[in-house]
Design an enzyme around this catalytic site. Sequence first.
Site, PDB file in Angstrom:
ATOM      1  N   ALA A 130      -0.521 -10.703  -6.764  1.00 33.45           N
ATOM      2  CA  ALA A 130      -1.766 -10.127  -7.454  1.00 33.45           C
ATOM      3  C   ALA A 130      -1.104  -9.083  -8.112  1.00 33.45           C
ATOM      4  O   ALA A 130      -1.154  -7.687  -7.954  1.00 33.45           O
ATOM      5  CB  ALA A 130      -2.794  -9.682  -6.356  1.00 33.45           C
ATOM      6  N   GLY A 134      -2.657   0.229  -8.328  1.00 36.03           N
ATOM      7  CA  GLY A 134      -2.393  -1.144  -7.621  1.00 36.03           C
ATOM      8  C   GLY A 134      -3.444  -1.958  -7.076  1.00 36.03           C
ATOM      9  O   GLY A 134      -4.825  -1.650  -7.425  1.00 36.03           O
ATOM     10  N   ASN A 135      -3.378  -2.823  -5.779  1.00 37.45           N
ATOM     11  CA  ASN A 135      -4.496  -3.436  -5.425  1.00 37.45           C
ATOM     12  C   ASN A 135      -4.441  -3.574  -3.834  1.00 37.45           C
ATOM     13  O   ASN A 135      -3.412  -3.211  -3.167  1.00 37.45           O
ATOM     14  CB  ASN A 135      -4.901  -4.619  -6.095  1.00 37.45           C
ATOM     15  CG  ASN A 135      -3.508  -5.532  -6.155  1.00 37.45           C
ATOM     16  OD1 ASN A 135      -3.110  -5.893  -5.141  1.00 37.45           O
ATOM     17  ND2 ASN A 135      -2.857  -5.816  -7.161  1.00 37.45           N
ATOM     18  N   HIS A 136      -5.092  -4.351  -3.331  1.00 38.56           N
ATOM     19  CA  HIS A 136      -5.381  -4.145  -1.830  1.00 38.56           C
ATOM     20  C   HIS A 136      -4.364  -5.890  -1.159  1.00 38.56           C
ATOM     21  O   HIS A 136      -4.659  -5.880  -0.175  1.00 38.56           O
ATOM     22  CB  HIS A 136      -6.774  -4.577  -1.498  1.00 38.56           C
ATOM     23  CG  HIS A 136      -7.584  -3.191  -1.426  1.00 38.56           C
ATOM     24  ND1 HIS A 136      -7.251  -2.099  -1.077  1.00 38.56           N
ATOM     25  CD2 HIS A 136      -8.528  -3.000  -2.395  1.00 38.56           C
ATOM     26  CE1 HIS A 136      -8.282  -1.171  -1.239  1.00 38.56           C
ATOM     27  NE2 HIS A 136      -8.808  -1.808  -2.227  1.00 38.56           N
TER      28      HIS A 136
END
Length: 396
Positions: A270, A203-205
Amino acid sequence: MNVVLGVSGGIAAYKACILLRLLKESGHEVTVIPTEAALKFVGEATWEALSGRPVASGVFSDVSEVKHVRLGRAADLVVVAPATADLLARAAHGRADDLLTSTLLTATCPVVFAPAMHTEMWEHAATRANVAVLRERGNHVVEPDSGRLTGADTGPGRLPEPEAVFALLKGFLTSPARDLAGRRVLVTAGGTREPIDPVRFIGNHSSGRQGIALAAAAAARGADVTLIAAHIDAPLPAGVRVERAGTTGELHEATVKAAAEADAVVLAAAPADFTPKETSDRKIKRKGDLDLALTSTADIAAAVGRAKRPGQVLVVFAAETHDGPEHAKAKREAKGADLVVLNDVSGGAVFGRLENSVTVFDAAGPVAALAETSKELVADAVWDAVAARLPVGGRH
């Protein structure tokens, strides 16, 4: 500003007390108009104490003041929260059988309805038709939340929390722009997660805060908003239709489908660029190194760009750590977008924060640049640029 707060007869009337306090504490003058049924839930003394103004529900009190005309004419905003199925029906059919419905007929300012009712009533064809009529006339009808209703029932029809309704109203109270009225817009927000096994993911932030701010701002400017939310770390806004997506594949499918009906598409989510080639249905035990083969995910922006209609406006985001302007310009062209919003995320900037620094580019170059400002102001700058590019005269 002068606000009329209409309250109709539902159990959610108690939430209107909190909304009233929020409006008063932000400096607005508020006149409460409860229906007779609303007074069965919250009494007249409570409304008068919180608003500091006398309260009436019928047209025969203080007749000499002609309240049923004066209140609507003097209001800068009329909000009905909760708006029951009965109130929506009476408003849609132009009834004037009490002070609230009479005020609705004389109001020349923006009018916001925040419905609250049982799921079956909200989904009934009669209610849906009444909502459609009110929206066609330029009123803003908030999509209700889904959750616990009266008793043990759950489902769509719950009045959004007062803080969420107030956040929506701030757009009407601070900015008179209604330049997106009658437009359908799609916003994506949050980060996707690509499962490795039942407990791990790629995943991402992304917190989703910028996409949520964009959806809220569009709703305040009069748009019919669909928000496709991946994994987010912020409250969902009131007044928008929300769909959920977990993986990039799910986000891709939902976005392409919804974009077909939108006048403007803002891709602020995102999505993960890579996903595991294989996913384990059991937790992978730690036994030395793990070799993880990845493959590219679907390119959502490119798919929407390929299907873009004449007159439709597409906005993409470019979160970069270096070579930002060059990459942003190339991305706008490659995806077939009208606008690209560049933000520098190097050093952990932007993700999860309340502020953002962006530059908005079109084919000719920068059209807006904002340094360390709120994501709400960024959202307005983006919609300013979108509104300027939408065809005059409605949908194409």
